[in-house]
Design a protein around this motif. Structure first.
Motif: not given
Length: 114
Positions: A31-55
């Motif tokens: 998995x190159x990318x795993x992340x958390x998003x959250x949604x209240x209404x409409x679009x999902x906003x980035x909360x936090x994400x992690x790449x396989x390279x450690x970013x």
């Protein structure tokens, strides 16, 4: 096929903490990318994400309060949420990229209220 399963949501008072988990199962190789998003209404906003390279990447509103971590052996990410505020209330979704395709989990509700 990849399945994404979130857990750990719930009701918490302001200032409290919660820990979310997201596991990717099935045809998971790297998995190159795993992340958390959250949604209240409409679009999902980035909360936090992690790449396989450690970013690691965080949304501005959660910096200093939330921490994302990753267990590559288990294809799992965690989101430690501290000092929760009412404005953190949302459905939290996990996104996993595998083989160039994105897979969303079903979402887990986080409610911050006294």
């Amino acid at each position: 096929q990849v399945q994404v399963v979130e857990s750990g949501g719930g009701l918490v008072q302001p200032g409290g903490s919660l820990r979310l988990s997201c596991a990717a199962t099935g045809s998971v190789f790297s998995t190159s990318y795993m992340g958390w998003f959250r949604q209240v209404a409409g679009a999902r906003d980035l909360v936090a994400a992690s790449t396989s390279g450690g970013t690691l990447t965080y949304g501005e509103s959660v910096k200093g309060r939330f921490t994302i971590s990753r267990d590559n052996a288990k294809n799992t990410i965690y989101l430690q949420m501290n000092d929760l505020k009412p404005e953190d209330t949302a459905v939290y979704y996990c996104l996993v990229y595998e083989g160039g395709l994105g897979y969303w989990g079903q979402g887990t509700q986080v409610t911050v209220s006294s």
